[in-house]
Design an enzyme around this catalytic site. Structure first.
Site, short mmCIF file in Angstrom:
data_model
loop_
_atom_site.label_atom_id
_atom_site.label_comp_id
_atom_site.label_asym_id
_atom_site.label_seq_id
_atom_site.Cartn_x
_atom_site.Cartn_y
_atom_site.Cartn_z
N LYS A 56 -0.81 -8.41 -1.65
CA LYS A 56 0.28 -7.45 -1.41
C LYS A 56 1.02 -7.29 -2.73
CE LYS A 56 3.40 -5.13 1.03
NZ LYS A 56 4.10 -5.77 2.16
N ILE A 57 1.47 -6.10 -3.00
CA ILE A 57 2.08 -5.83 -4.29
C ILE A 57 3.16 -4.76 -4.15
CG2 ILE A 57 0.72 -3.87 -5.14
CD1 ILE A 57 1.19 -7.10 -7.13
N SER A 58 4.16 -4.80 -4.99
CA SER A 58 5.09 -3.69 -5.09
C SER A 58 4.39 -2.54 -5.81
CB SER A 58 6.33 -4.10 -5.89
OG SER A 58 7.01 -5.16 -5.28
N THR A 110 9.57 -2.32 -6.11
CA THR A 110 9.79 -0.90 -5.93
C THR A 110 11.27 -0.62 -5.75
OG1 THR A 110 7.61 -0.73 -4.91
CG2 THR A 110 9.10 1.14 -4.60
N ALA A 111 12.00 -1.59 -5.21
CA ALA A 111 13.46 -1.44 -5.08
C ALA A 111 14.10 -1.17 -6.43
CB ALA A 111 14.05 -2.71 -4.44
N HIS A 149 13.74 -5.89 3.21
CA HIS A 149 13.29 -6.73 4.32
C HIS A 149 14.34 -6.85 5.42
CE1 HIS A 149 9.91 -7.39 1.83
NE2 HIS A 149 10.37 -8.40 1.12
#
Length: 277
Positions: A56-58, A110-111, A149
């Site tokens: 999983k990755i941004s 990404t935030a 989250h």
């Protein structure tokens, strides 16, 4: 039996998605998955070091990894109404926060990318684990924080106020859903193996939907927030049809995010396709 080192977060959406895959509920012959659960920024850094076969990755981090990793069609977090929020102790505006210290859950999240794409002047950041950001804001260690989250659902309990929904800003600015995180595979694994994993991951999500109560013990073992309603809201928000398959709209959203980041010099250019050939 080929072993693949797989990284994903302990958040309910990821444990829901990967439950079937790592518990042998879907066919994936001749592959053994060795899972490693870490927060998303740790996964970003592990991928930059080449330590994970699948992760999983941004999408911000993916912008720096495209030469070595390909995107999968399944398993990601992309949608509407699910973006990061900027919160503060008191009512304020983005203009008033320019030049102030803002806590973020990781430089390659990404935030943070959305914060930087929104406008310039938000370079003074403090990197904290996502579950420590609200405390830092309430204690006055930072002027604001970008939360992700479960924090999306619990920040009012901390006396915090929403300044901006970065996902809503993105949707209004571009018309696209917001690409938060995807699943990557090392390009060196080859297209045949990558596509096999992609198919199995889609089946894992479908299994979790068909056996909704079965993954609950596993999800709760790793969740930061144990309240059943928060866990359910978390999964409902971040797991959707785009998680099963990005589709044309999802792909356009990813390409749009990466092209804007390239134009701002926030990620390096790359001529390779998103997916394995």
């Amino acid at each position: 039996m080929q072993q693949l080192h797989l990284g994903y977060s302990p958040c309910p959406n990821d444990t829901f998605i990967f439950y079937g895959l790592i518990h042998g509920k879907v066919p994936c012959p001749k592959i053994q998955f060795i899972e490693q659960l870490e927060d998303v920024e740790t996964l970003n850094q592990l991928a930059l070091q080449g330590q994970l076969d699948l992760t999983k990755i941004s999408y911000h981090a993916f912008g720096h990894l495209r030469h070595d990793y390909a995107l999968l069609h399944s398993g990601g977090a992309l949608g509407r109404g699910c973006g990061p929020l900027i919160v503060a102790r008191d009512h304020t505006t983005m203009a008033e926060l320019r030049g102030k210290k803002i806590a973020i859950p990781g430089r390659l999240t990404t935030a943070n990318l959305l914060l930087q794409l929104h406008s310039e002047g938000f370079e003074d950041v403090l990197i904290l684990p996502f579950d420590q950001i609200m405390t830092a804001v309430t204690q006055g260690k930072v002027d604001a924080g970008v939360i992700i989250h479960e924090s999306r659902f619990t920040y009012p309990q901390h006396g915090l106020t929403q300044v901006l929904d970065l996902g809503q800003w993105w949707e209004e600015e571009t018309g696209y859903p917001i690409p938060l995180g995807g699943i990557l595979a090392k390009r060196s694994l080859g297209a045949e193996l990558i596509n096999q994993v992609d198919t199995a991951l889609r089946q894992s999500i479908e299994y979790a939907y068909a056996h909704a109560n079965e993954p609950q013990i596993y999800i709760k073992q790793h969740a930061q927030e144990l309240d059943d309603s928060v866990i359910r809201r978390h999964i409902d928000l971040y797991v959707n049809t785009f998680s099963i398959d990005l589709g044309d709209e999802g792909i356009q959203a990813v390409e749009g995010l990466l092209s804007r980041a390239e134009a701002r010099g926030l990620i390096p250019p790359c001529g390779l396709p998103l997916f394995a050939a």
